[in-house]
Motif scaffolding. Structure first.
Motif, mmCIF file in Angstrom:
data_model
loop_
_atom_site.group_PDB
_atom_site.id
_atom_site.type_symbol
_atom_site.label_atom_id
_atom_site.label_comp_id
_atom_site.label_asym_id
_atom_site.label_seq_id
_atom_site.Cartn_x
_atom_site.Cartn_y
_atom_site.Cartn_z
ATOM 1 N N GLU A 62 0.803 -1.222 0.000
ATOM 2 C CA GLU A 62 0.000 0.000 0.000
ATOM 3 C C GLU A 62 0.836 1.273 0.000
ATOM 4 O O GLU A 62 0.441 2.303 0.535
ATOM 5 C CB GLU A 62 -0.992 -0.006 1.169
ATOM 6 N N LYS A 63 2.004 1.193 -0.629
ATOM 7 C CA LYS A 63 2.858 2.373 -0.794
ATOM 8 C C LYS A 63 3.842 2.097 -1.913
ATOM 9 O O LYS A 63 4.094 0.941 -2.271
ATOM 10 C CB LYS A 63 3.583 2.729 0.496
ATOM 11 N N PHE A 64 4.390 3.167 -2.479
ATOM 12 C CA PHE A 64 5.408 3.059 -3.515
ATOM 13 C C PHE A 64 6.078 4.410 -3.681
ATOM 14 O O PHE A 64 5.576 5.434 -3.213
ATOM 15 C CB PHE A 64 4.820 2.566 -4.851
ATOM 16 N N SER A 65 7.220 4.402 -4.337
ATOM 17 C CA SER A 65 7.873 5.657 -4.715
ATOM 18 C C SER A 65 7.707 5.831 -6.217
ATOM 19 O O SER A 65 7.470 4.858 -6.944
ATOM 20 C CB SER A 65 9.365 5.625 -4.352
ATOM 21 N N LEU A 66 7.818 7.051 -6.659
ATOM 22 C CA LEU A 66 7.750 7.345 -8.084
ATOM 23 C C LEU A 66 8.916 8.274 -8.416
ATOM 24 O O LEU A 66 8.960 9.407 -7.924
ATOM 25 C CB LEU A 66 6.418 8.009 -8.437
ATOM 26 N N SER A 67 9.858 7.779 -9.206
ATOM 27 C CA SER A 67 10.963 8.608 -9.681
ATOM 28 C C SER A 67 10.565 9.184 -11.030
ATOM 29 O O SER A 67 10.172 8.444 -11.936
ATOM 30 C CB SER A 67 12.238 7.771 -9.838
ATOM 31 N N VAL A 68 10.644 10.495 -11.168
ATOM 32 C CA VAL A 68 10.382 11.170 -12.433
ATOM 33 C C VAL A 68 11.732 11.234 -13.148
ATOM 34 O O VAL A 68 12.619 11.976 -12.731
ATOM 35 C CB VAL A 68 9.823 12.595 -12.207
ATOM 36 N N LEU A 69 11.890 10.424 -14.186
ATOM 37 C CA LEU A 69 13.200 10.361 -14.832
ATOM 38 C C LEU A 69 13.534 11.665 -15.540
ATOM 39 O O LEU A 69 12.659 12.357 -16.061
ATOM 40 C CB LEU A 69 13.262 9.188 -15.803
#
Length: 154
Positions: A62-69
Protein backbone atom coordinates in the motif's frame (compact mmCIF):
# COMPACT_ATOMS: atom_id res chain seq x y z
CA UNK A 1 -0.11 -0.78 -35.56
CA UNK A 2 -3.75 0.27 -35.61
CA UNK A 3 -4.85 3.87 -36.07
CA UNK A 4 -6.22 3.93 -32.51
CA UNK A 5 -2.90 2.64 -31.13
CA UNK A 6 -1.06 5.37 -33.05
CA UNK A 7 -3.46 7.97 -31.63
CA UNK A 8 -2.99 6.64 -28.09
CA UNK A 9 0.81 6.77 -28.53
CA UNK A 10 0.54 10.45 -29.49
CA UNK A 11 -0.65 11.39 -25.98
CA UNK A 12 2.25 13.09 -24.21
CA UNK A 13 3.62 11.22 -21.21
CA UNK A 14 6.63 11.33 -18.97
CA UNK A 15 8.82 8.38 -18.06
CA UNK A 16 8.74 7.21 -14.47
CA UNK A 17 10.09 4.41 -12.33
CA UNK A 18 7.85 2.91 -9.66
CA UNK A 19 9.81 1.73 -6.64
CA UNK A 20 8.40 -0.94 -4.38
CA UNK A 21 9.67 -3.12 -1.57
CA UNK A 22 8.94 -6.42 0.12
CA UNK A 23 10.94 -7.25 3.22
CA UNK A 24 14.50 -6.26 2.23
CA UNK A 25 14.00 -6.74 -1.52
CA UNK A 26 13.49 -3.73 -3.78
CA UNK A 27 11.80 -3.63 -7.18
CA UNK A 28 11.83 -1.00 -9.92
CA UNK A 29 9.42 -0.80 -12.86
CA UNK A 30 9.23 1.72 -15.70
CA UNK A 31 5.83 3.37 -16.18
CA UNK A 32 4.47 6.02 -18.52
CA UNK A 33 0.78 5.99 -17.58
CA UNK A 34 0.91 8.40 -14.63
CA UNK A 35 -1.17 11.52 -14.02
CA UNK A 36 -2.17 13.90 -11.25
CA UNK A 37 -5.84 13.48 -10.30
CA UNK A 38 -6.25 15.87 -7.34
CA UNK A 39 -4.47 18.88 -5.84
CA UNK A 40 -6.22 18.79 -2.45
CA UNK A 41 -5.20 16.27 -1.33
CA UNK A 42 -2.31 15.77 -3.73
CA UNK A 43 -3.12 12.52 -5.52
CA UNK A 44 -1.98 10.74 -8.63
CA UNK A 45 -3.07 7.74 -10.64
CA UNK A 46 -0.73 5.17 -12.15
CA UNK A 47 -1.67 2.25 -14.37
CA UNK A 48 0.36 -0.91 -13.73
CA UNK A 49 0.13 -4.12 -15.76
CA UNK A 50 -2.00 -6.49 -13.69
CA UNK A 51 0.42 -9.40 -14.16
CA UNK A 52 3.51 -7.40 -13.16
CA UNK A 53 5.28 -8.08 -9.88
CA UNK A 54 4.93 -4.38 -9.05
CA UNK A 55 1.12 -4.56 -9.11
CA UNK A 56 1.14 -7.21 -6.41
CA UNK A 57 3.77 -5.43 -4.30
CA UNK A 58 1.95 -2.08 -4.46
CA UNK A 59 -1.35 -3.74 -3.47
CA UNK A 60 0.30 -5.63 -0.63
CA UNK A 61 2.46 -2.83 0.78
CA UNK A 62 0.00 0.00 0.00
CA UNK A 63 2.86 2.37 -0.79
CA UNK A 64 5.41 3.06 -3.52
CA UNK A 65 7.87 5.66 -4.72
CA UNK A 66 7.75 7.35 -8.08
CA UNK A 67 10.96 8.61 -9.68
CA UNK A 68 10.38 11.17 -12.43
CA UNK A 69 13.20 10.36 -14.83
CA UNK A 70 15.34 13.19 -16.18
CA UNK A 71 16.57 13.73 -19.72
CA UNK A 72 19.39 11.28 -20.39
CA UNK A 73 18.02 8.46 -18.21
CA UNK A 74 16.75 6.33 -21.10
CA UNK A 75 19.02 3.43 -20.09
CA UNK A 76 17.51 3.29 -16.59
CA UNK A 77 14.04 3.30 -18.16
CA UNK A 78 14.98 0.41 -20.47
CA UNK A 79 16.51 -1.68 -17.69
CA UNK A 80 13.50 -1.20 -15.40
CA UNK A 81 11.03 -1.72 -18.23
CA UNK A 82 12.38 -4.76 -20.03
CA UNK A 83 13.22 -7.18 -17.22
CA UNK A 84 11.03 -8.71 -14.56
CA UNK A 85 11.80 -8.19 -10.90
CA UNK A 86 10.87 -11.85 -10.48
CA UNK A 87 14.12 -12.71 -12.28
CA UNK A 88 16.46 -9.75 -11.78
CA UNK A 89 17.21 -7.35 -8.93
CA UNK A 90 17.00 -4.14 -10.95
CA UNK A 91 18.04 -2.08 -7.92
CA UNK A 92 21.53 -3.56 -8.47
CA UNK A 93 21.53 -2.58 -12.17
CA UNK A 94 20.29 1.01 -11.83
CA UNK A 95 21.87 3.57 -9.54
CA UNK A 96 19.34 4.12 -6.78
CA UNK A 97 19.08 4.84 -3.09
CA UNK A 98 16.53 4.24 -0.39
CA UNK A 99 14.73 7.41 0.72
CA UNK A 100 13.66 8.27 4.26
CA UNK A 101 10.38 6.34 3.82
CA UNK A 102 12.37 3.22 2.95
CA UNK A 103 11.49 3.17 -0.74
CA UNK A 104 13.94 2.94 -3.66
CA UNK A 105 14.35 6.04 -5.87
CA UNK A 106 16.50 6.41 -8.98
CA UNK A 107 19.57 8.60 -8.51
CA UNK A 108 19.74 11.56 -10.87
CA UNK A 109 15.98 11.66 -11.40
CA UNK A 110 14.27 15.01 -11.95
CA UNK A 111 12.10 14.39 -8.88
CA UNK A 112 10.76 11.66 -6.65
CA UNK A 113 7.50 11.25 -4.78
CA UNK A 114 6.42 8.97 -1.96
CA UNK A 115 2.89 7.66 -2.41
CA UNK A 116 0.39 5.91 -0.16
CA UNK A 117 -2.26 3.85 -1.93
CA UNK A 118 -5.85 5.04 -1.51
CA UNK A 119 -7.45 2.45 -3.78
CA UNK A 120 -6.81 0.04 -6.62
CA UNK A 121 -9.23 -0.45 -9.50
CA UNK A 122 -8.97 -3.45 -11.82
CA UNK A 123 -9.30 -2.28 -15.44
CA UNK A 124 -8.73 -4.80 -18.21
CA UNK A 125 -5.08 -5.77 -18.35
CA UNK A 126 -4.02 -3.01 -15.91
CA UNK A 127 -4.63 -1.98 -12.32
CA UNK A 128 -5.30 1.71 -11.77
CA UNK A 129 -3.68 2.76 -8.50
CA UNK A 130 -4.88 5.99 -6.88
CA UNK A 131 -2.38 7.26 -4.33
CA UNK A 132 -1.84 10.26 -2.11
CA UNK A 133 1.56 11.94 -2.47
CA UNK A 134 2.95 12.30 1.06
CA UNK A 135 6.52 13.45 0.37
CA UNK A 136 8.82 14.34 -2.48
CA UNK A 137 11.74 16.30 -3.76
CA UNK A 138 12.49 18.12 -7.05
CA UNK A 139 15.98 18.30 -8.57
CA UNK A 140 15.45 19.38 -12.19
CA UNK A 141 12.77 20.54 -14.62
CA UNK A 142 14.38 18.58 -17.49
CA UNK A 143 12.10 15.52 -17.51
CA UNK A 144 12.35 12.57 -19.87
CA UNK A 145 9.38 12.30 -22.25
CA UNK A 146 7.99 8.96 -23.40
CA UNK A 147 8.10 8.02 -27.06
CA UNK A 148 6.86 4.51 -27.94
CA UNK A 149 9.35 4.18 -30.80
CA UNK A 150 12.28 4.74 -28.42
CA UNK A 151 11.23 1.93 -26.11
CA UNK A 152 9.30 -0.42 -28.42
CA UNK A 153 10.62 0.08 -31.98
CA UNK A 154 8.99 -1.76 -34.86
Amino acid sequence: MSTISKCMNSLSQGVYVIGSKKDETYNLMTAAWVTQVSANPNQLAVAIGASHLTAGLVREQEKFSLSVLAEGQEQAARICGTQSGRNVDKSKLVSCEVNKKGMPVVNGSAAWLDCEVSRCIDLGDHVLVIAEVVDGEVFSDKVLLYDAETYFPG
